[in-house]
Write an enzyme that holds these catalytic residues in place. Sequence first.
Site, short mmCIF file in Angstrom:
data_model
loop_
_atom_site.label_atom_id
_atom_site.label_comp_id
_atom_site.label_asym_id
_atom_site.label_seq_id
_atom_site.Cartn_x
_atom_site.Cartn_y
_atom_site.Cartn_z
N ASP A 19 -9.66 11.60 -9.32
CA ASP A 19 -8.87 10.54 -9.97
C ASP A 19 -8.65 10.90 -11.44
OD1 ASP A 19 -8.59 8.96 -7.68
OD2 ASP A 19 -10.61 8.17 -7.92
N LYS A 40 -10.19 15.06 -2.98
CA LYS A 40 -9.16 14.07 -2.63
C LYS A 40 -8.12 13.97 -3.75
CE LYS A 40 -9.79 9.41 -2.71
NZ LYS A 40 -8.62 8.68 -3.20
N ASP A 67 -4.44 11.79 -0.13
CA ASP A 67 -4.58 10.35 0.10
C ASP A 67 -3.37 9.59 -0.46
OD1 ASP A 67 -5.64 7.89 0.73
OD2 ASP A 67 -6.95 7.80 -1.02
N LEU A 68 -2.25 9.69 0.27
CA LEU A 68 -1.03 9.00 -0.20
C LEU A 68 -0.75 7.76 0.65
CD1 LEU A 68 1.30 12.04 -1.00
CD2 LEU A 68 -0.27 10.84 -2.51
N LYS A 69 -1.60 7.49 1.62
CA LYS A 69 -1.50 6.30 2.45
C LYS A 69 -0.06 6.02 2.90
CE LYS A 69 -5.57 4.14 0.36
NZ LYS A 69 -5.85 5.06 -0.76
N ASP A 72 5.67 3.70 6.38
CA ASP A 72 7.14 3.62 6.38
C ASP A 72 7.59 3.64 7.84
OD1 ASP A 72 9.90 3.86 5.59
OD2 ASP A 72 9.22 4.79 3.73
N PRO A 74 8.64 5.14 11.42
CA PRO A 74 8.05 6.32 12.06
C PRO A 74 8.72 7.64 11.69
CG PRO A 74 8.18 4.53 13.64
CD PRO A 74 8.87 4.04 12.39
N ASN A 75 10.03 7.67 11.63
CA ASN A 75 10.73 8.91 11.35
C ASN A 75 10.40 9.46 9.96
OD1 ASN A 75 12.72 10.80 12.36
ND2 ASN A 75 14.02 10.05 10.68
N THR A 76 10.34 8.55 9.00
CA THR A 76 10.06 8.96 7.62
C THR A 76 8.61 9.44 7.47
OG1 THR A 76 11.67 7.36 6.87
CG2 THR A 76 10.11 8.12 5.23
N THR A 131 -10.24 -2.06 0.48
CA THR A 131 -11.46 -2.81 0.10
C THR A 131 -11.22 -3.73 -1.08
OG1 THR A 131 -12.10 -0.82 -1.09
CG2 THR A 131 -13.20 -1.22 0.99
N ARG A 192 -22.24 4.41 -3.82
CA ARG A 192 -22.92 4.49 -5.11
C ARG A 192 -24.39 4.85 -4.90
NH1 ARG A 192 -18.73 4.96 -6.61
NH2 ARG A 192 -17.52 3.95 -8.21
N GLN A 201 -16.52 -1.00 -8.19
CA GLN A 201 -16.72 -1.09 -6.74
C GLN A 201 -17.66 -2.27 -6.47
OE1 GLN A 201 -15.14 0.45 -4.50
NE2 GLN A 201 -14.65 2.55 -5.09
N GLY A 221 -16.29 9.40 -6.27
CA GLY A 221 -15.55 9.81 -7.46
C GLY A 221 -16.44 9.84 -8.68
N ARG A 222 -16.33 8.76 -9.46
CA ARG A 222 -16.96 8.72 -10.78
C ARG A 222 -18.46 9.02 -10.83
NH1 ARG A 222 -14.19 3.12 -11.70
NH2 ARG A 222 -14.60 3.19 -9.45
O1 C5P Z 1 -14.94 6.63 -8.48
P1 C5P Z 1 -15.14 6.05 -7.11
O2 C5P Z 1 -16.31 6.64 -6.37
O3 C5P Z 1 -15.12 4.54 -7.10
O4 C5P Z 1 -13.83 6.53 -6.31
C1 C5P Z 1 -13.59 6.12 -5.01
C2 C5P Z 1 -12.29 6.67 -4.54
O5 C5P Z 1 -11.99 6.10 -3.28
C3 C5P Z 1 -11.10 6.37 -5.44
O6 C5P Z 1 -10.20 7.48 -5.36
C4 C5P Z 1 -10.46 5.15 -4.80
O7 C5P Z 1 -9.08 5.07 -5.03
C5 C5P Z 1 -10.73 5.42 -3.34
N1 C5P Z 1 -10.71 4.25 -2.49
C6 C5P Z 1 -11.53 3.14 -2.69
N2 C5P Z 1 -11.44 2.07 -1.84
C7 C5P Z 1 -10.58 2.13 -0.82
C8 C5P Z 1 -9.77 3.24 -0.62
C9 C5P Z 1 -9.87 4.30 -1.48
O8 C5P Z 1 -12.33 3.12 -3.61
N3 C5P Z 1 -10.53 1.14 0.01
#
Ligand code: C5P
Length: 249
Positions: A19, A40, A67-69, A72, A74-76, A131, A192, A201, A221-222
């Site tokens: 991120d 990711k 992770d672009l989720k 749209d 189906p074709n796209t 979430t 965490r 979170q 991530g962090r």
């Molecule tokens: O820094 P952290 O551990 O919170 O990062 C979690 C990653 O997971 C981030 O890229 C966040 O966008 C992603 N994410 C999330 N909850 C979701 C889907 C994705 O925290 N439901």
Amino acid sequence: MTTKIASKDIKEKIIIALDVKNQAEVLKILACLPEARIFKVGLELFTAEGPAVIELVRNHGRLVFLDLKFHDIPNTVAGAVRAAVRHGVSMLTLHTSGGKEMMSRAMEAAREESEKSNLKMPLLLGVTILTSLKDKDLNEIGYSSGSQAQVLRLAQLAWQAGLKAVVCSPQEIELLRTELGPELKIITPGIRPVWAEAQDQKRIMTPAEALIKGADYMVIGRPITQAVSPAEAFARVVEELETTIKDTQ
Ligand code: C5P
């Protein structure tokens, strides 16, 4: 339910969320985490840097989770999946709420394109419920059955459409594992370690807890990327998972 945990490669269970804003920051993280295998690339980084960032991560010998989720018609979505396959991503996400046809067309496109390009087929992950949405928000968009029931319903739909993996919060891992069996791959964010801060979170779980509940991959991530020593933080998570596996055997 007792979950049998495979110890294949613990490091491959941890997905590092990139991120960050640009390629220079990506390079710093890659350099700090020589042991991490999967990274990711999300909306912010991809929108800023485009496919070049996928190439950058891959050129460093790492795997990309795009992770672009996608959500749209189906074709796209099928077209976007083909493009992602050509970029050599190993995992990618689409919204299960895009419907069964969208998901099955995405699977078909991934299969065809990987065969054509002679690349390994990526794992397609169905995002269930974000979430960040609470039951009140879900009601507002017409999902009145509560988050657990809705996540299960969407995960079942994904499974019927041929998807082999879903993304859910740590709170739903056990439910999906019980209802959908051992073959479904479950990926969860909101992880965490006890030694890390929760930040924004809310419904969190430690890596060990998520593993015991049945997660196959965890997105972190962090707690790792912003640690004083990312390599040490990564090693601590790996150790925690290894100990958990030993304890369950
Ligand atoms: O820094 P952290 O551990 O919170 O990062 C979690 C990653 O997971 C981030 O890229 C966040 O966008 C992603 N994410 C999330 N909850 C979701 C889907 C994705 O925290 N439901």
